[in-house]
Design a protein around this motif. Structure first.
Motif, PDB file in Angstrom:
ATOM      1  N   ARG A  91       0.840  -1.195   0.000  1.00 23.16           N
ATOM      2  CA  ARG A  91       0.000   0.000   0.000  1.00 23.16           C
ATOM      3  C   ARG A  91       0.875   1.245   0.000  1.00 23.16           C
ATOM      4  O   ARG A  91       1.852   1.333   0.737  1.00 23.16           O
ATOM      5  N   ASP A  92       0.517   2.198  -0.840  1.00 26.54           N
ATOM      6  CA  ASP A  92       1.259   3.448  -0.937  1.00 26.54           C
ATOM      7  C   ASP A  92       0.393   4.562  -0.361  1.00 26.54           C
ATOM      8  O   ASP A  92      -0.700   4.841  -0.871  1.00 26.54           O
ATOM      9  N   GLU A  93       0.864   5.205   0.697  1.00 23.96           N
ATOM     10  CA  GLU A  93       0.061   6.212   1.375  1.00 23.96           C
ATOM     11  C   GLU A  93      -0.294   7.382   0.460  1.00 23.96           C
ATOM     12  O   GLU A  93      -1.419   7.900   0.500  1.00 23.96           O
ATOM     13  N   LEU A  94       0.637   7.813  -0.379  1.00 26.07           N
ATOM     14  CA  LEU A  94       0.375   8.947  -1.258  1.00 26.07           C
ATOM     15  C   LEU A  94      -0.723   8.625  -2.267  1.00 26.07           C
ATOM     16  O   LEU A  94      -1.626   9.438  -2.505  1.00 26.07           O
ATOM     17  N   ALA A  95      -0.656   7.443  -2.883  1.00 28.11           N
ATOM     18  CA  ALA A  95      -1.685   7.055  -3.843  1.00 28.11           C
ATOM     19  C   ALA A  95      -3.057   6.989  -3.172  1.00 28.11           C
ATOM     20  O   ALA A  95      -4.065   7.436  -3.732  1.00 28.11           O
ATOM     21  N   ILE A  96      -3.113   6.442  -1.961  1.00 30.83           N
ATOM     22  CA  ILE A  96      -4.370   6.367  -1.227  1.00 30.83           C
ATOM     23  C   ILE A  96      -4.875   7.769  -0.900  1.00 30.83           C
ATOM     24  O   ILE A  96      -6.073   8.073  -1.034  1.00 30.83           O
ATOM     25  N   LYS A  97      -3.957   8.657  -0.486  1.00 32.05           N
ATOM     26  CA  LYS A  97      -4.358  10.018  -0.132  1.00 32.05           C
ATOM     27  C   LYS A  97      -4.982  10.743  -1.323  1.00 32.05           C
ATOM     28  O   LYS A  97      -6.037  11.375  -1.205  1.00 32.05           O
ATOM     29  N   LEU A  98      -4.352  10.662  -2.493  1.00 30.16           N
ATOM     30  CA  LEU A  98      -4.890  11.337  -3.672  1.00 30.16           C
ATOM     31  C   LEU A  98      -6.215  10.720  -4.112  1.00 30.16           C
ATOM     32  O   LEU A  98      -7.129  11.431  -4.533  1.00 30.16           O
ATOM     33  N   ALA A  99      -6.313   9.393  -4.028  1.00 37.39           N
ATOM     34  CA  ALA A  99      -7.556   8.734  -4.407  1.00 37.39           C
ATOM     35  C   ALA A  99      -8.712   9.200  -3.519  1.00 37.39           C
ATOM     36  O   ALA A  99      -9.844   9.389  -3.988  1.00 37.39           O
ATOM     37  N   MET A 100      -8.449   9.413  -2.232  1.00 29.61           N
ATOM     38  CA  MET A 100      -9.476   9.880  -1.314  1.00 29.61           C
ATOM     39  C   MET A 100      -9.749  11.372  -1.495  1.00 29.61           C
ATOM     40  O   MET A 100     -10.884  11.834  -1.343  1.00 29.61           O
ATOM     41  N   ALA A 101      -8.714  12.144  -1.820  1.00 29.02           N
ATOM     42  CA  ALA A 101      -8.863  13.597  -1.946  1.00 29.02           C
ATOM     43  C   ALA A 101      -9.721  13.989  -3.134  1.00 29.02           C
ATOM     44  O   ALA A 101     -10.376  15.039  -3.113  1.00 29.02           O
ATOM     45  N   VAL A 102      -9.733  13.152  -4.186  1.00 28.72           N
ATOM     46  CA  VAL A 102     -10.489  13.488  -5.395  1.00 28.72           C
ATOM     47  C   VAL A 102     -11.957  13.741  -5.086  1.00 28.72           C
ATOM     48  O   VAL A 102     -12.580  14.648  -5.654  1.00 28.72           O
ATOM     49  N   ASN A 103     -12.540  12.963  -4.173  1.00 27.86           N
ATOM     50  CA  ASN A 103     -13.973  13.086  -3.864  1.00 27.86           C
ATOM     51  C   ASN A 103     -14.235  13.621  -2.463  1.00 27.86           C
ATOM     52  O   ASN A 103     -15.377  13.605  -2.008  1.00 27.86           O
ATOM     53  N   ALA A 104     -13.191  14.079  -1.776  1.00 31.89           N
ATOM     54  CA  ALA A 104     -13.383  14.564  -0.405  1.00 31.89           C
ATOM     55  C   ALA A 104     -13.959  15.976  -0.430  1.00 31.89           C
ATOM     56  O   ALA A 104     -13.394  16.863  -1.078  1.00 31.89           O
ATOM     57  N   PRO A 105     -15.084  16.222   0.246  1.00 38.74           N
ATOM     58  CA  PRO A 105     -15.666  17.568   0.250  1.00 38.74           C
ATOM     59  C   PRO A 105     -14.746  18.566   0.944  1.00 38.74           C
ATOM     60  O   PRO A 105     -14.165  18.283   1.993  1.00 38.74           O
ATOM     61  N   GLY A 106     -14.593  19.726   0.323  1.00 40.01           N
ATOM     62  CA  GLY A 106     -13.787  20.783   0.913  1.00 40.01           C
ATOM     63  C   GLY A 106     -12.295  20.624   0.727  1.00 40.01           C
ATOM     64  O   GLY A 106     -11.520  21.412   1.266  1.00 40.01           O
ATOM     65  N   VAL A 107     -11.858  19.623  -0.026  1.00 39.59           N
ATOM     66  CA  VAL A 107     -10.426  19.394  -0.245  1.00 39.59           C
ATOM     67  C   VAL A 107     -10.090  19.709  -1.695  1.00 39.59           C
ATOM     68  O   VAL A 107     -10.725  19.176  -2.613  1.00 39.59           O
ATOM     69  N   ASP A 108      -9.110  20.580  -1.890  1.00 39.71           N
ATOM     70  CA  ASP A 108      -8.614  20.875  -3.235  1.00 39.71           C
ATOM     71  C   ASP A 108      -7.465  19.919  -3.520  1.00 39.71           C
ATOM     72  O   ASP A 108      -6.369  20.062  -2.972  1.00 39.71           O
ATOM     73  N   VAL A 109      -7.728  18.924  -4.353  1.00 38.31           N
ATOM     74  CA  VAL A 109      -6.722  17.894  -4.591  1.00 38.31           C
ATOM     75  C   VAL A 109      -5.469  18.480  -5.230  1.00 38.31           C
ATOM     76  O   VAL A 109      -4.355  17.975  -5.024  1.00 38.31           O
ATOM     77  N   ARG A 110      -5.605  19.563  -5.970  1.00 44.47           N
ATOM     78  CA  ARG A 110      -4.418  20.187  -6.568  1.00 44.47           C
ATOM     79  C   ARG A 110      -3.525  20.793  -5.501  1.00 44.47           C
ATOM     80  O   ARG A 110      -2.298  20.805  -5.642  1.00 44.47           O
ATOM     81  N   ASP A 111      -4.117  21.297  -4.412  1.00 40.42           N
ATOM     82  CA  ASP A 111      -3.304  21.791  -3.296  1.00 40.42           C
ATOM     83  C   ASP A 111      -2.533  20.638  -2.648  1.00 40.42           C
ATOM     84  O   ASP A 111      -1.372  20.791  -2.250  1.00 40.42           O
ATOM     85  N   VAL A 112      -3.204  19.480  -2.542  1.00 40.38           N
ATOM     86  CA  VAL A 112      -2.544  18.292  -1.978  1.00 40.38           C
ATOM     87  C   VAL A 112      -1.350  17.904  -2.858  1.00 40.38           C
ATOM     88  O   VAL A 112      -0.264  17.580  -2.359  1.00 40.38           O
ATOM     89  N   ILE A 113      -1.541  17.943  -4.171  1.00 38.25           N
ATOM     90  CA  ILE A 113      -0.464  17.598  -5.104  1.00 38.25           C
ATOM     91  C   ILE A 113       0.679  18.578  -5.006  1.00 38.25           C
ATOM     92  O   ILE A 113       1.860  18.182  -4.960  1.00 38.25           O
TER      93      ILE A 113
END
Length: 209
Positions: A91-113
């Protein structure tokens, strides 16, 4: 990291005690992966249980020494001759984080990237500086070459992660652009005279006559 096989590889050079095994394992890998003495002795106990190592007396300081058995050598040889399995990746934590961020309300996935890219680039620069300051290992010091190989793998790994983050951001940009285009097309198809109210529908009917 396979601590089990790493210890067997070190014991192939002769009997050793736990603290020395930990020190040598960290030296070979540049302390890239944290390891405590408790983990080493726990692994040694399992190796002894499986018949891959045996206790072989003590050194002059009273440290219990461990020696690899023939079964242990066979296990080590099999490890070296087998590819690392990639069909069931860890399991890769970063891949999981981005996968969850895509549909997370209030989270800008581009900021995470962007945040991760900044961190990864800094790590890559640190590894590259460390590599630049590391002299080429002489032929008679293979243990130094072991650390260089690990360091270069870290550089390649961070480079690949930055490329992947760039790829993820580009896909998100394309997705947003496509969504905007669909919304614009939907707005164009709707008659502006018809705002959904009875009066709007009446205006549209009058225009059609």
């Amino acid at each position: 990291m396979s601590i089990r096989h790493g210890l067997l590889a070190l014991l192939e050079h002769g009997p050793r005690y736990g603290a020395r095994l930990r020190s040598e394992l960290e030296s070979r890998t540049g302390a890239t992966w944290s390891l405590n003495v408790g983990q080493v002795y726990t692994t040694l106990n399992r190796l002894e249980r499986d018949g891959l190592v045996v206790q072989d007396g003590e050194d002059s300081s009273g440290h219990a020494l461990y020696r690899i058995t023939e079964e242990g050598r066979s296990e080590l040889d099999s490890w070296f001759r087998s590819p690392v399995d990639r069909s069931n990746p860890p399991r890769d934590e970063l891949a999981i984080k981005l996968a969850m961020a895509v549909n997370a309300p209030g989270v800008d996935v581009r900021d995470v990237i962007q945040l991760q890219r900044h961190h990864t680039l800094r790590a890559m620069q640190d590894y590259t500086r460390l590599k630049a300051g590391t002299p080429e290992p002489p032929p008679d010091r293979p243990e130094e070459m072991a650390w260089v190989l690990v360091l270069e793998q870290l550089i390649f790994q961070t480079e690949a992660e930055v490329r992947w983050l760039d790829h993820c951001e580009a896909r998100l940009v394309r997705m947003a652009a496509a969504a905007g285009t669909r919304q614009a097309e939907a707005g164009t198809r709707q008659d502006p005279a018809d705002d959904g109210t009875p009066r709007g529908r009446s205006r549209r009917a009058s225009r059609s006559r």
